[in-house]
Design a protein around this motif. Structure first.
Motif, PDB file in Angstrom:
ATOM      1  N   GLY A   1       0.777  -1.231   0.000  1.00 44.91           N
ATOM      2  CA  GLY A   1       0.000   0.000   0.000  1.00 44.91           C
ATOM      3  C   GLY A   1       0.809   1.281   0.000  1.00 44.91           C
ATOM      4  N   GLY A   2       2.088   1.191  -0.283  1.00 45.49           N
ATOM      5  CA  GLY A   2       2.896   2.392  -0.371  1.00 45.49           C
ATOM      6  C   GLY A   2       3.298   2.950   0.984  1.00 45.49           C
ATOM      7  N   GLU A   3       3.769   4.183   0.929  1.00 43.18           N
ATOM      8  CA  GLU A   3       4.293   4.855   2.113  1.00 43.18           C
ATOM      9  C   GLU A   3       3.238   5.005   3.207  1.00 43.18           C
ATOM     10  N   GLU A   4       2.006   5.306   2.813  1.00 47.85           N
ATOM     11  CA  GLU A   4       0.949   5.459   3.817  1.00 47.85           C
ATOM     12  C   GLU A   4       0.721   4.165   4.577  1.00 47.85           C
ATOM     13  N   ALA A   5       0.780   3.037   3.880  1.00 50.78           N
ATOM     14  CA  ALA A   5       0.592   1.739   4.548  1.00 50.78           C
ATOM     15  C   ALA A   5       1.705   1.492   5.560  1.00 50.78           C
ATOM     16  N   ALA A   6       2.941   1.877   5.223  1.00 49.70           N
ATOM     17  CA  ALA A   6       4.051   1.703   6.165  1.00 49.70           C
ATOM     18  C   ALA A   6       3.844   2.574   7.398  1.00 49.70           C
ATOM     19  N   LYS A   7       3.382   3.806   7.191  1.00 51.65           N
ATOM     20  CA  LYS A   7       3.142   4.684   8.335  1.00 51.65           C
ATOM     21  C   LYS A   7       1.970   4.185   9.175  1.00 51.65           C
ATOM     22  N   LEU A   8       0.943   3.651   8.527  1.00 54.18           N
ATOM     23  CA  LEU A   8      -0.191   3.105   9.270  1.00 54.18           C
ATOM     24  C   LEU A   8       0.202   1.839  10.028  1.00 54.18           C
ATOM     25  N   LEU A   9       1.134   1.061   9.474  1.00 55.80           N
ATOM     26  CA  LEU A   9       1.647  -0.104  10.197  1.00 55.80           C
ATOM     27  C   LEU A   9       2.315   0.350  11.489  1.00 55.80           C
ATOM     28  N   ASN A  10       3.103   1.409  11.386  1.00 56.94           N
ATOM     29  CA  ASN A  10       3.757   1.955  12.564  1.00 56.94           C
ATOM     30  C   ASN A  10       2.715   2.404  13.593  1.00 56.94           C
ATOM     31  N   LEU A  11       1.646   3.043  13.130  1.00 55.68           N
ATOM     32  CA  LEU A  11       0.569   3.459  14.030  1.00 55.68           C
ATOM     33  C   LEU A  11      -0.111   2.236  14.646  1.00 55.68           C
ATOM     34  N   GLY A  12      -0.241   1.169  13.866  1.00 55.20           N
ATOM     35  CA  GLY A  12      -0.815  -0.064  14.399  1.00 55.20           C
ATOM     36  C   GLY A  12      -0.001  -0.620  15.562  1.00 55.20           C
ATOM     37  N   PHE A  13       1.319  -0.520  15.454  1.00 57.77           N
ATOM     38  CA  PHE A  13       2.167  -0.950  16.568  1.00 57.77           C
ATOM     39  C   PHE A  13       1.923  -0.070  17.789  1.00 57.77           C
ATOM     40  N   ALA A  14       1.693   1.219  17.563  1.00 58.96           N
ATOM     41  CA  ALA A  14       1.421   2.125  18.686  1.00 58.96           C
ATOM     42  C   ALA A  14       0.102   1.765  19.357  1.00 58.96           C
ATOM     43  N   VAL A  15      -0.901   1.380  18.569  1.00 58.12           N
ATOM     44  CA  VAL A  15      -2.184   0.963  19.140  1.00 58.12           C
ATOM     45  C   VAL A  15      -1.989  -0.285  20.000  1.00 58.12           C
ATOM     46  N   LEU A  16      -1.221  -1.238  19.498  1.00 54.97           N
ATOM     47  CA  LEU A  16      -0.943  -2.450  20.279  1.00 54.97           C
ATOM     48  C   LEU A  16      -0.177  -2.117  21.557  1.00 54.97           C
ATOM     49  N   LEU A  17       0.749  -1.186  21.452  1.00 54.53           N
ATOM     50  CA  LEU A  17       1.511  -0.786  22.631  1.00 54.53           C
ATOM     51  C   LEU A  17       0.612  -0.078  23.646  1.00 54.53           C
ATOM     52  N   ALA A  18      -0.307   0.770  23.166  1.00 54.31           N
ATOM     53  CA  ALA A  18      -1.249   1.437  24.076  1.00 54.31           C
ATOM     54  C   ALA A  18      -2.155   0.404  24.754  1.00 54.31           C
ATOM     55  N   ALA A  19      -2.569  -0.619  24.010  1.00 52.82           N
ATOM     56  CA  ALA A  19      -3.387  -1.683  24.605  1.00 52.82           C
ATOM     57  C   ALA A  19      -2.591  -2.446  25.662  1.00 52.82           C
ATOM     58  N   ALA A  20      -1.306  -2.660  25.410  1.00 49.88           N
ATOM     59  CA  ALA A  20      -0.458  -3.342  26.395  1.00 49.88           C
ATOM     60  C   ALA A  20      -0.305  -2.487  27.647  1.00 49.88           C
ATOM     61  N   VAL A  21      -0.135  -1.173  27.476  1.00 54.83           N
ATOM     62  CA  VAL A  21      -0.040  -0.264  28.623  1.00 54.83           C
ATOM     63  C   VAL A  21      -1.332  -0.316  29.429  1.00 54.83           C
ATOM     64  N   ALA A  22      -2.474  -0.296  28.727  1.00 47.01           N
ATOM     65  CA  ALA A  22      -3.772  -0.371  29.414  1.00 47.01           C
ATOM     66  C   ALA A  22      -3.913  -1.690  30.173  1.00 47.01           C
TER      67      ALA A  22
END
Length: 185
Positions: free
Chosen positions: A122-143
């Motif tokens: 999905g191009g550059e946007e997909a790579a950036k959204l993947l990074n955001l997906g990791f942040a969501v998982l990390l926020a869920a782990a913090v919670a």
């Protein structure tokens, strides 16, 4: 545990080392990984139920702001040259070439292998959204960690949402969510 992101990065690395780093092969690997997800969830006892709270909704609102920033072009130099630049070069050659002029290619490239798969799909946007997906998982782990510390009684219901909201509200967290810096991965 399962392979997770490390297993996916190793699979992309193997595709690159064998000259098979191309969208069709990467899509096939993604389909195989997705096919195993229901089995892994059943083995763990099914998906976990998330209890919403106002704090959790606040964290989600901040992540939506990060999502909109992910749709803009990569502005961070390190992200353009290294974190996305190398995977883009790997995709152009369909392998992982030896680049003696680029010192960073001798470092572990786990996040970059995942970015290569996202770039191919999905191009550059997909790579950036993947990074955001990791942040969501990390926020869920913090919670989850905060809920575990608070216990099952009393304040445990809102403690996880508050911890996630505090985590995603840090300016550094917001910047890291919006660029391909490779740290949340």
């Amino acid at each position: 545990g399962g392979g997770g992101g490390g297993g996916a990065a190793a699979a992309v690395l193997a595709a690159g080392l064998t000259g098979l780093l191309q969208p069709g092969v990467l899509a096939g690997m993604a389909l195989l990984a997705a096919a195993g997800a229901p089995w892994r969830a059943a083995r763990r006892g099914g998906p976990r139920r998330l209890r919403p709270s106002w704090w959790l909704l606040g964290a989600a609102a901040l992540l939506v702001l990060d999502w909109t920033a992910c749709l803009s072009p990569e502005w961070f130099y390190d992200g353009r040259v290294y974190h996305l630049g190398l995977p883009d070069r790997f995709l152009l050659t369909r392998k992982i070439p030896v680049l003696p002029e680029h010192l960073l290619t001798y470092l572990p490239l786990n996040a970059e292998m995942l970015y290569a798969a996202a770039l191919a799909s999905g191009g550059e946007e997909a790579a950036k959204l993947l990074n955001l997906g990791f942040a969501v998982l990390l926020a869920a782990a913090v919670a989850g960690l905060a809920r575990g510390i608070a216990g099952r009684e009393g304040n445990a219901g809102w403690t996880g949402g508050l911890a996630a909201a505090v985590f995603v509200s840090f300016p550094l967290t917001q910047v890291e969510n919006e660029i391909t810096f490779g740290k949340p991965a």
